[in-house]
Design a protein around this motif. Structure first.
Motif, PDB file in Angstrom:
ATOM      1  N   LEU B  24       1.050  -1.264   0.205  1.00 37.16           N
ATOM      2  CA  LEU B  24      -0.112  -0.067   0.168  1.00 37.16           C
ATOM      3  C   LEU B  24       0.873   1.059   0.161  1.00 37.16           C
ATOM      4  O   LEU B  24       0.121   2.080  -0.928  1.00 37.16           O
ATOM      5  CB  LEU B  24      -1.319   0.209   1.016  1.00 37.16           C
ATOM      6  N   ASP B  27       2.353   1.051  -3.305  1.00 38.62           N
ATOM      7  CA  ASP B  27       1.252   2.075  -4.103  1.00 38.62           C
ATOM      8  C   ASP B  27       0.924   3.422  -3.865  1.00 38.62           C
ATOM      9  O   ASP B  27       0.795   4.305  -5.391  1.00 38.62           O
ATOM     10  CB  ASP B  27       0.176   1.326  -4.049  1.00 38.62           C
ATOM     11  N   MET B  31       1.233   4.462  -7.685  1.00 43.21           N
ATOM     12  CA  MET B  31       0.360   5.012  -8.530  1.00 43.21           C
ATOM     13  C   MET B  31      -0.933   5.431  -8.422  1.00 43.21           C
ATOM     14  O   MET B  31      -1.593   5.461  -8.797  1.00 43.21           O
ATOM     15  CB  MET B  31      -0.421   2.657  -8.265  1.00 43.21           C
ATOM     16  N   MET B  32      -1.348   5.964  -6.676  1.00 42.83           N
ATOM     17  CA  MET B  32      -2.036   6.794  -6.122  1.00 42.83           C
ATOM     18  C   MET B  32      -2.519   7.614  -6.801  1.00 42.83           C
ATOM     19  O   MET B  32      -2.233   8.587  -6.975  1.00 42.83           O
ATOM     20  CB  MET B  32      -2.131   6.407  -4.952  1.00 42.83           C
ATOM     21  N   PRO B  33      -4.673   7.589  -7.459  1.00 42.40           N
ATOM     22  CA  PRO B  33      -4.575   9.313  -7.581  1.00 42.40           C
ATOM     23  C   PRO B  33      -4.938   9.790  -6.861  1.00 42.40           C
ATOM     24  O   PRO B  33      -4.562   9.720  -5.740  1.00 42.40           O
ATOM     25  CB  PRO B  33      -5.436   8.533  -8.558  1.00 42.40           C
ATOM     26  N   LYS B  34      -3.772  11.164  -6.581  1.00 47.09           N
ATOM     27  CA  LYS B  34      -4.334  11.982  -6.305  1.00 47.09           C
ATOM     28  C   LYS B  34      -5.591  12.510  -5.036  1.00 47.09           C
ATOM     29  O   LYS B  34      -5.512  12.136  -3.566  1.00 47.09           O
ATOM     30  CB  LYS B  34      -3.829  13.512  -6.486  1.00 47.09           C
TER      31      LYS B  34
END
Lengths: 496, 496
Positions: B24, B27, B31-34
């Motif tokens: 996590l 990620d 990868m995580m969108p803001k």
């Protein structure tokens, strides 16, 4: 802190755990290197056990009792309490040894199914599937007893809260009577036009991805709260405020990925549009699988196989693939995207023949759960049903009763939601077009705001506040009803 | 189940939780969108609390007592018990309110630091940093009391178990006496060669990624148990059997990403080489940050700035970027990769000047934790130290005492491990070259197997069984000692 406030804090933590599980599951399907599979399985199993312990915590019963008397609990809060109680009941309905036995039986059955399907050997699957079925019956009986439902309705209730087989029987009997003749007619109309040859590729994956993202943006997908990636089996998953969809690309055929992206975007819009103030609460979740599937099918089948959409999309497709010629005109593309065919495989079916696949499975699984048909008779019953409903019989069980993973993986009671979703999609799209006259003209311009604005208000932002029929009644004037779906099919497939 | 077996099962669950957190976190950085940031922060906070509860569980104390008497507990198992006790002690040393206060102070201080650094305004940071420092002192005192250590050594112990400032003082005093004169000499030698102009780009990111992956493969990175991705701040993270590294690409300069990938691959090889039978147990973890940094620096500085490596890499670089000419010959590239410079910024420093940056920070943080220097004097003390150690004074605090996030984020006691790691790297690489004469010839062919095979046996597969000095003594014949590091610098930078 009031009992209600304690519950919301507790369910906020459960949501945080669900979000962690959602992202780890997404990662397993998109990013994870193969050597990590067993470590990941252990992490996911641990988090799921912890999540279950949180949702089944004995303290919840006390809080629920006390919260009923909490002053100042409003409309949404009362609905939240109802949904909290539903989650808690579901989590506490099953004895731990049944959950464990079921989980083991499913793992073994999924493995056996992969081989049995490859070998088209139903007998090899039979003992494994019998065990899964036995435990599903037991689970259905245990849940049903708590809820006052039949075992089948108790299983269905997990996917579609409030769903009842009595209503489904009526809807599906009507459709089953309607569809064979309708399919015959539609095929006759279709036969007046030549079968189109496949569009000439290859279609570069980057161009396909770009076109898919262009469509997602047009539909109103929020890229600040999600992503588009690649996986073997396309899905919509992730977390609150992080709704990730996937697709798979085939260089020989861009339409599968394109229509797949539009379908998953429909699911994602529902998730992204859930009520922000209740995002982590049970009442803020999507209502159930019928409405979820309605949102994906509304986009894929109702909105994006319309002549209006293809008028907008055709030039973008030509540009993406540097293509031209009569096959790439909007009208020709529309004919291509509304071809129908009597096939053996559910996931490849068009919207006219798809309900037959679902009705077959629904009738069979209901009989199997009720124990009115022996499991050994499944292949024969499958083939008889295919003949009656679709007029075609699969040459082997690989193309017949072994094609889907749902039963081996314990997904009993899920199948009807596909077709109930298609029916709801027709109803909702029709209501949107009437309430927002700019819906179809908007789509023709690539502007989905009129449609999505209406869906936001009448579906997405409702979360789980209303049951499906109540939501549909408020949004469309009547509960789930196949009349609009049938009218839609007639308009699209019987006109020349 | 024996007490020892109960402990291993329990720590297996803690590892499963750490793996979830690791993925996590990865990620979040890749990868995580803001829009998902705040939901993610809640998920990570929840999992960390649960992990802490598991590692601080009172039952562990009982099991540990009983396990000491368990029959059949061998060498590795005894070491595992020792490490389990270490983890448990660390997790139970701090009162919960101190952990919470510290976590809040760090969040506030990191925010203040971002602005203060941008504004080069130390006074704006001062109150926030004072609070973090106060709580670090308190934490160091609490841990130190349990372990019989000074507060500073207790903090250091979290990053480098067994590390003691008494030994570091001796090593660093020696280096601090040696380096100014050495740097002078090395710069004089360097001045006989013209300063190379930058290599002419742009260097396509895809080509850089391909070259990086080629180098990872040469070094022996297992792509079935990891990935290479992009993040703002490069790191090595992920999970057991899923060791993911990141880099960032600059189209104007491929060397940073290339050397960064090699550095992180060094970390990853350590993680991928940990003992499989104890992968999820405390004794199967990396020993500490000194050996971890030794593995990245051994690859980046010792192995991959050697003439042998550049003989292997130069043709691959030319091929990747379709380049040619004298600047792209192995010898010219080697000169480029061994340039040194007196700079202000630690992360941009070369291996000759890097220790000065670290010694400065070590001396200052030790004085601040011991409260023998007021925090308000930090900027002046920093600049005085830069003058003494490096002969250069930063023009402002942005390029001075505000440059690193470590102190604002609570990383006190971490800095010395960078230079201790560089010293250990020199010692280990030298020992590998002697024990495996094919080490450098292998690198010249792009075959790292002789080197990595030796590291696997003597470092990676040892996990946390031995303390750092014992591991080094067994592997190189003596404990941590700067003699080989100094000899390495002399060989590389004083020869003409």
């Amino acid at each position: 802190m009031s009992a209600y406030a304690s519950l919301t804090v507790h369910f906020g933590r459960i949501a945080a755990m669900s979000n962690a599980i959602g992202i780890l599951q997404w990662d397993s399907d998109t990013m994870m290197p193969k050597g990590a599979a067993s470590s990941r399985a252990e992490s996911l199993a641990l988090l799921r056990v912890l999540q279950h312990e949180m949702a089944a915590h004995p303290q919840l019963g006390e809080w629920l009792e006390a919260a009923d008397g909490d002053a100042g609990v409003g409309d949404w809060e009362r609905a939240n309490l109802r949904e909290i109680r539903r989650v808690w009941t579901a989590q506490t309905a099953l004895p731990a040894d049944l959950v464990e036995a079921s989980s083991k039986a499913i793992s073994a059955c999924e493995m056996a199914w992969r081989q049995a399907r490859a070998d088209s050997n139903f007998l090899a699957l039979l003992p494994f599937l019998a065990e899964v079925l036995r435990l599903q019956r037991e689970a259905g009986a245990a849940k049903g007893e708590k809820l006052g439902l039949s075992p089948y309705d108790a299983l269905l209730n997990d996917y579609e809260p409030g769903g009842r087989s009595e209503k489904i029987d009526a809807l599906f009997d009507d459709l089953a009577a309607f569809l064979p003749g309708f399919t015959e007619q539609a095929l006759a109309v279709q036969s007046r036009h030549p079968t189109p040859a496949p569009l000439e590729g290859p279609f570069a994956i980057e161009a396909q991805r770009g076109l898919g993202q262009r469509m997602m943006a047009a539909l109103g997908y929020d890229f600040d709260r999600g992503r588009l990636d690649v996986s073997t089996h396309p899905f919509c998953g992730g977390a609150d405020n992080d709704v990730r969809i996937t697709t798979r690309y085939d260089e020989a055929d861009f339409s599968k990925a394109l229509m797949g992206v539009i379908h998953e975007t429909g699911h994602a819009l529902y998730e992204q549009g859930r009520p922000a103030a209740f995002m982590s609460q049970p009442v803020g979740q999507a209502r159930g699988m019928v409405l979820h599937e309605s949102q994906s099918l509304l986009m894929e089948m109702q909105a994006c196989r319309s002549p209006e959409f293809l008028g907008f999309a055709a030039p973008l497709m030509r540009e993406a693939f540097n293509a031209s010629g009569p096959d790439w005109e909007a009208g020709a593309l529309w004919r291509r995207y509304t071809r129908i065919e009597r096939g053996f495989i559910r996931v490849d079916a068009d919207e006219v023949t798809y309900p037959a696949h679902v009705i077959l499975r629904y009738r069979l699984e209901k009989a199997l759960i009720a124990d009115t048909m022996p499991l050994s008779e499944l292949p024969a019953a499958w083939n008889a049903g295919m003949r009656d409903l679709l007029g075609t019989v699969p040459p082997n069980d690989r193309l017949g009763c072994l094609q889907d993973i749902h039963w081996p993986s314990g997904g009993w009671g899920y199948f009807p939601t596909y077709t109930l979703g298609a029916i709801a999609a027709a109803q909702l799209f029709d209501a949107a077009c009437q309430a927002e006259p700019d819906t179809l003209p908007g789509i023709a311009r690539g502007d989905f705001a009129p449609l999505v604005g209406w869906l936001r208000t009448h579906v997405h932002a409702q979360g789980a506040r209303l049951d499906t029929d109540e939501l549909l009644t408020r949004a469309t004037g009547r509960p789930l009803d196949a009349a609009v779906f049938k009218a839609h099919l007639a308009r699209r497939y019987l006109a020349d």
